[in-house]
Motif scaffolding. Structure first.
Motif, PDB file in Angstrom:
ATOM      1  N   GLN A 110      33.115  39.839  45.429  1.00 49.41           N
ATOM      2  CA  GLN A 110      34.352  40.226  44.754  1.00 49.41           C
ATOM      3  C   GLN A 110      34.050  40.756  43.357  1.00 49.41           C
ATOM      4  O   GLN A 110      33.358  40.123  42.576  1.00 49.41           O
ATOM      5  CB  GLN A 110      35.264  39.004  44.654  1.00 49.41           C
ATOM      6  CG  GLN A 110      36.515  39.203  43.829  1.00 49.41           C
ATOM      7  CD  GLN A 110      37.199  37.879  43.561  1.00 49.41           C
ATOM      8  OE1 GLN A 110      37.468  37.107  44.468  1.00 49.41           O
ATOM      9  NE2 GLN A 110      37.457  37.582  42.295  1.00 49.41           N
ATOM     10  N   ILE A 111      34.592  41.950  43.062  1.00 50.91           N
ATOM     11  CA  ILE A 111      34.436  42.569  41.748  1.00 50.91           C
ATOM     12  C   ILE A 111      35.820  42.933  41.234  1.00 50.91           C
ATOM     13  O   ILE A 111      36.675  43.401  41.981  1.00 50.91           O
ATOM     14  CB  ILE A 111      33.531  43.811  41.822  1.00 50.91           C
ATOM     15  CG1 ILE A 111      32.129  43.409  42.280  1.00 50.91           C
ATOM     16  CG2 ILE A 111      33.459  44.515  40.474  1.00 50.91           C
ATOM     17  CD1 ILE A 111      31.196  44.571  42.498  1.00 50.91           C
ATOM     18  N   GLU A 112      36.037  42.728  39.941  1.00 48.53           N
ATOM     19  CA  GLU A 112      37.379  42.907  39.376  1.00 48.53           C
ATOM     20  C   GLU A 112      37.418  43.982  38.303  1.00 48.53           C
ATOM     21  O   GLU A 112      36.366  44.428  37.814  1.00 48.53           O
ATOM     22  CB  GLU A 112      37.883  41.586  38.798  1.00 48.53           C
ATOM     23  CG  GLU A 112      37.095  41.105  37.605  1.00 48.53           C
ATOM     24  CD  GLU A 112      37.389  39.651  37.259  1.00 48.53           C
ATOM     25  OE1 GLU A 112      37.761  39.393  36.103  1.00 48.53           O
ATOM     26  OE2 GLU A 112      37.238  38.792  38.137  1.00 48.53           O
ATOM     27  N   ASP A 113      38.638  44.356  37.909  1.00 47.63           N
ATOM     28  CA  ASP A 113      38.814  45.435  36.941  1.00 47.63           C
ATOM     29  C   ASP A 113      39.192  44.958  35.543  1.00 47.63           C
ATOM     30  O   ASP A 113      39.673  45.749  34.729  1.00 47.63           O
ATOM     31  CB  ASP A 113      39.841  46.461  37.444  1.00 47.63           C
ATOM     32  CG  ASP A 113      41.246  45.886  37.640  1.00 47.63           C
ATOM     33  OD1 ASP A 113      41.474  44.705  37.317  1.00 47.63           O
ATOM     34  OD2 ASP A 113      42.119  46.630  38.138  1.00 47.63           O
ATOM     35  N   GLN A 114      38.920  43.704  35.230  1.00 48.14           N
ATOM     36  CA  GLN A 114      39.104  43.262  33.851  1.00 48.14           C
ATOM     37  C   GLN A 114      38.004  43.822  32.954  1.00 48.14           C
ATOM     38  O   GLN A 114      36.948  44.238  33.413  1.00 48.14           O
ATOM     39  CB  GLN A 114      39.085  41.729  33.760  1.00 48.14           C
ATOM     40  CG  GLN A 114      40.363  41.045  34.180  1.00 48.14           C
ATOM     41  CD  GLN A 114      40.431  39.619  33.659  1.00 48.14           C
ATOM     42  OE1 GLN A 114      40.294  39.359  32.467  1.00 48.14           O
ATOM     43  NE2 GLN A 114      40.648  38.677  34.576  1.00 48.14           N
ATOM     44  N   VAL A 115      38.256  43.782  31.642  1.00 48.96           N
ATOM     45  CA  VAL A 115      37.203  44.061  30.670  1.00 48.96           C
ATOM     46  C   VAL A 115      36.447  42.765  30.417  1.00 48.96           C
ATOM     47  O   VAL A 115      36.939  41.664  30.708  1.00 48.96           O
ATOM     48  CB  VAL A 115      37.774  44.622  29.354  1.00 48.96           C
ATOM     49  CG1 VAL A 115      38.533  45.914  29.602  1.00 48.96           C
ATOM     50  CG2 VAL A 115      38.685  43.606  28.663  1.00 48.96           C
ATOM     51  N   TRP A 116      35.233  42.892  29.889  1.00 51.23           N
ATOM     52  CA  TRP A 116      34.415  41.717  29.586  1.00 51.23           C
ATOM     53  C   TRP A 116      34.483  41.415  28.087  1.00 51.23           C
ATOM     54  O   TRP A 116      34.437  42.334  27.295  1.00 51.23           O
ATOM     55  CB  TRP A 116      32.958  41.969  30.003  1.00 51.23           C
ATOM     56  CG  TRP A 116      32.127  40.723  29.913  1.00 51.23           C
ATOM     57  CD1 TRP A 116      31.350  40.333  28.870  1.00 51.23           C
ATOM     58  CD2 TRP A 116      32.039  39.691  30.892  1.00 51.23           C
ATOM     59  NE1 TRP A 116      30.773  39.123  29.138  1.00 51.23           N
ATOM     60  CE2 TRP A 116      31.177  38.700  30.367  1.00 51.23           C
ATOM     61  CE3 TRP A 116      32.602  39.498  32.153  1.00 51.23           C
ATOM     62  CZ2 TRP A 116      30.857  37.546  31.069  1.00 51.23           C
ATOM     63  CZ3 TRP A 116      32.275  38.354  32.842  1.00 51.23           C
ATOM     64  CH2 TRP A 116      31.414  37.385  32.302  1.00 51.23           C
ATOM     65  N   PRO A 117      34.594  40.133  27.696  1.00 54.03           N
ATOM     66  CA  PRO A 117      34.638  38.939  28.532  1.00 54.03           C
ATOM     67  C   PRO A 117      35.986  38.794  29.229  1.00 54.03           C
ATOM     68  O   PRO A 117      37.023  38.983  28.617  1.00 54.03           O
ATOM     69  CB  PRO A 117      34.392  37.789  27.549  1.00 54.03           C
ATOM     70  CG  PRO A 117      34.866  38.313  26.230  1.00 54.03           C
ATOM     71  CD  PRO A 117      34.587  39.781  26.249  1.00 54.03           C
ATOM     72  N   ALA A 152      37.759  44.249  46.155  1.00 60.03           N
ATOM     73  CA  ALA A 152      38.145  44.803  44.859  1.00 60.03           C
ATOM     74  C   ALA A 152      39.382  44.071  44.348  1.00 60.03           C
ATOM     75  O   ALA A 152      40.438  44.110  44.982  1.00 60.03           O
ATOM     76  CB  ALA A 152      38.431  46.292  44.981  1.00 60.03           C
ATOM     77  N   ARG A 153      39.225  43.422  43.224  1.00 60.78           N
ATOM     78  CA  ARG A 153      40.318  42.658  42.625  1.00 60.78           C
ATOM     79  C   ARG A 153      40.884  43.416  41.427  1.00 60.78           C
ATOM     80  O   ARG A 153      40.141  43.973  40.623  1.00 60.78           O
ATOM     81  CB  ARG A 153      39.797  41.299  42.165  1.00 60.78           C
ATOM     82  CG  ARG A 153      40.719  40.556  41.214  1.00 60.78           C
ATOM     83  CD  ARG A 153      40.179  39.182  40.896  1.00 60.78           C
ATOM     84  NE  ARG A 153      40.582  38.739  39.573  1.00 60.78           N
ATOM     85  CZ  ARG A 153      40.332  37.527  39.067  1.00 60.78           C
ATOM     86  NH1 ARG A 153      39.681  36.635  39.794  1.00 60.78           N
ATOM     87  NH2 ARG A 153      40.714  37.213  37.845  1.00 60.78           N
TER      88      ARG A 153
END
Length: 275
Positions: A110-117, A152-153
């Motif tokens: 699972q990979i998401e579209d938030q920015v890091w952190p 894809a999250r």
């Protein structure tokens, strides 16, 4: 229980809905398999709670997460659905993460579209990347995978609204993601919209005390979801039990009044050492 891409995709396409409780360590993973579930979810939040005693605010690094997954992989044969957060960097990092996770034994990543952190999906004030950035993440993951399902999250509901989240989920599916996961719908209406308007395989998250209303797996199956994860249920149950036990011990100087709620020493040894 060895799954390749085709067999796992075929499993999640058929009923009943795939229920994947979250494991926070190797023992909880063994218990999930013992009870008879078909898959295990390994999330960054439970890893942060159990390994660091910290909230899900991006403290878990790739090395810690991969080590965590490796320990769980050694004690269970169940398929593992593994959280890779934002991919821990650029496209090169994502390709390395996907290859490493596959070698460890993750059947779905699972990979998401938030920015890091990043933040836990049920916290407020999250930020998401531009759609084009997430598409690059997905393409990097797809180019690196051999057998893994790519989930894809999107966390777009909180900052941008449900319409944007649904649009993103469909774009991510069109760009090759196998499963879409819209995190933290806020009410039944949003869940229903996701079930009807996202055109592909869909995963949903049940978080006790979180933003999303708790619905039964059967209801979610009827709505069209293929996977439901319970990422933090086990660790929240464990935390409640430990708090209760420690309170009794502190008040009475004994665990005798809690012993019926414990797995006894000999029973635990038998479980751990069974062939």
């Amino acid at each position: 229980m060895n799954y390749d891409y085709i067999s796992f995709i075929n499993r999640i396409r058929r009923k009943p809905i795939l229920i994947a409780p979250g494991a926070y360590d190797a023992l909880s993973a063994r218990l999930i398999e013992h009870i008879g579930f078909e898959a295990i979810y390994i999330g960054g939040a439970s890893a942060s709670y159990s390994l660091l005693g910290m909230p899900d605010l991006g403290f878990i690094t790739f090395d810690r997460m991969s080590d965590h997954i490796s320990r769980i992989r050694q004690v269970t044969s169940l398929p593992l659905i593994c959280d890779a957060d934002t991919g821990y960097g650029n496209e090169d990092n994502i390709r390395y993460v996907v290859k490493t996770y596959e070698k460890i034994g993750c059947i779905a990543i699972q990979i998401e579209d938030q920015v890091w952190p990043k933040k836990c999906g049920h916290l407020s004030n999250k930020e998401v990347t531009h759609v084009k950035e997430m598409v690059l993440r997905i393409k990097a993951a797809l180019s690196a995978r051999k057998e893994a399902i790519i989930i894809a999250r999107t966390d777009a509901i909180d900052p941008l609204g449900i319409n944007e989240a649904i649009e993103r989920a469909n774009i991510y599916l069109e760009e090759g993601a196998d499963v879409a996961f819209i995190e933290a719908p806020r009410n039944i209406n949003e869940i229903e919209r996701i079930s009807k308007e996202v055109k592909g395989l869909k995963m949903i998250n049940m978080v006790e005390g979180g933003i999303t209303p708790l619905l039964s797996a059967k209801k979610l199956e009827e709505m069209g979801f293929s996977i439901v994860i319970y990422p933090g249920s086990a660790i929240r149950a464990a935390a409640k039990a430990v708090i209760t036990m420690l309170s009794i011990l502190k008040d009475t100087g004994s665990t005798k009044d809690f012993i019926e709620n414990m797995v006894q020493f000999n029973d635990l040894q038998k479980f751990l050492y069974k062939p």
